[in-house]
Design an enzyme around this catalytic site. Structure first.
Site, PDB file in Angstrom:
ATOM      1  N   CYS A  10      10.352 -13.470  53.555  1.00  0.00           N
ATOM      2  CA  CYS A  10      11.145 -14.282  52.633  1.00  0.00           C
ATOM      3  C   CYS A  10      12.102 -15.118  53.487  1.00  0.00           C
ATOM      4  CB  CYS A  10      11.870 -13.420  51.597  1.00  0.00           C
ATOM      5  SG  CYS A  10      13.174 -12.335  52.233  1.00  0.00           S
ATOM      6  N   ASN A  12      15.311 -12.121  54.740  1.00  0.00           N
ATOM      7  CA  ASN A  12      14.838 -10.777  55.047  1.00  0.00           C
ATOM      8  C   ASN A  12      15.848  -9.692  54.659  1.00  0.00           C
ATOM      9  OD1 ASN A  12      13.815  -8.905  57.983  1.00  0.00           O
ATOM     10  ND2 ASN A  12      12.885  -8.854  55.988  1.00  0.00           N
ATOM     11  N   CYS A  35      16.313  -9.201  50.860  1.00  0.00           N
ATOM     12  CA  CYS A  35      16.049  -8.867  49.456  1.00  0.00           C
ATOM     13  C   CYS A  35      14.556  -8.665  49.196  1.00  0.00           C
ATOM     14  CB  CYS A  35      16.574  -9.958  48.518  1.00  0.00           C
ATOM     15  SG  CYS A  35      18.369 -10.144  48.510  1.00  0.00           S
ATOM     16  N   ARG A  36      13.851  -9.778  49.032  1.00  0.00           N
ATOM     17  CA  ARG A  36      12.451  -9.703  48.616  1.00  0.00           C
ATOM     18  C   ARG A  36      11.525  -9.073  49.649  1.00  0.00           C
ATOM     19  NH1 ARG A  36      11.624 -15.826  47.155  1.00  0.00           N
ATOM     20  NH2 ARG A  36      13.054 -15.956  48.930  1.00  0.00           N
ATOM     21  N   SER A  37      11.594  -9.522  50.898  1.00  0.00           N
ATOM     22  CA  SER A  37      10.633  -8.991  51.876  1.00  0.00           C
ATOM     23  C   SER A  37      10.874  -7.516  52.217  1.00  0.00           C
ATOM     24  CB  SER A  37      10.551  -9.872  53.123  1.00  0.00           C
ATOM     25  OG  SER A  37      11.788 -10.038  53.753  1.00  0.00           O
ATOM     26  N   ASP A  83      13.756 -14.966  43.781  1.00  0.00           N
ATOM     27  CA  ASP A  83      14.803 -14.482  44.672  1.00  0.00           C
ATOM     28  C   ASP A  83      15.957 -13.930  43.835  1.00  0.00           C
ATOM     29  OD1 ASP A  83      16.690 -14.006  46.626  1.00  0.00           O
ATOM     30  OD2 ASP A  83      16.513 -15.981  47.559  1.00  0.00           O
TER      31      ASP A  83
END
Length: 155
Positions: A8, A11, A13-15, A123
């Protein structure tokens, strides 16, 4: 052996959520797949995931608290068999920096969720806790599809 890098922007939150969900899925299936996550930007290098991401994963039985943010590097394009972006902007950024000798297959996370191909993982950073739950549900769904693909269909 397969190896998957989830990417993301920062690095945090999402990933890391995707890495945690995928690690959990491949552990359940006893698949020998290496996982990691990174960001296309270096905003949060060496920082742990967002506390809301850690809490969301923990509520779902997954510990991502030990992960640390890092930026994608050229070597990743040869070290990983698959690089999975959380959204179209980060996928475009990855394609821009992808070395000519890259051996990694690039895709979007939601390409691995049936009927959601081409969609982005939203996000949750600027929202509230509910956004992290939505992100978790998305990455869990896509992780199951990706794990199923790698378990049954070699590239």
């Amino acid at each position: 052996m397969y190896s998957v890098l989830f990417v993301c922007l920062g690095n945090i939150c999402r990933s890391p959520l995707a890495e945690g969900a995928f690690r959990d899925e491949v552990a359940k299936r006893k698949l020998p797949i290496i996982t990691d996550s990174a960001g296309t930007a270096a905003y949060h290098t060496d920082n742990p995931p967002d506390p809301r991401a850690i809490a969301t994963a923990k509520r779902n039985g997954v510990n991502i608290g030990s992960l640390r943010a890092r930026q994608v590097k050229p070597a990743d394009f040869k070290c990983f068999t698959h690089i999975v972006a959380m959204d179209t902007d980060n996928l475009a950024n990855l394609k821009r920096v992808q070395p000519q000798d890259s051996t990694a297959r690039l895709s979007l996370m939601m390409d691995w969720a049936k009927g959601r191909e081409g969609a982005s993982v939203e996000d949750p950073y600027y929202g509230d806790e509910d956004g992290f739950a939505v992100t978790w549900a998305d990455v869990v769904e896509a992780s199951k599809g990706l794990a199923n693909h790698l378990a049954h269909k070699p590239d």
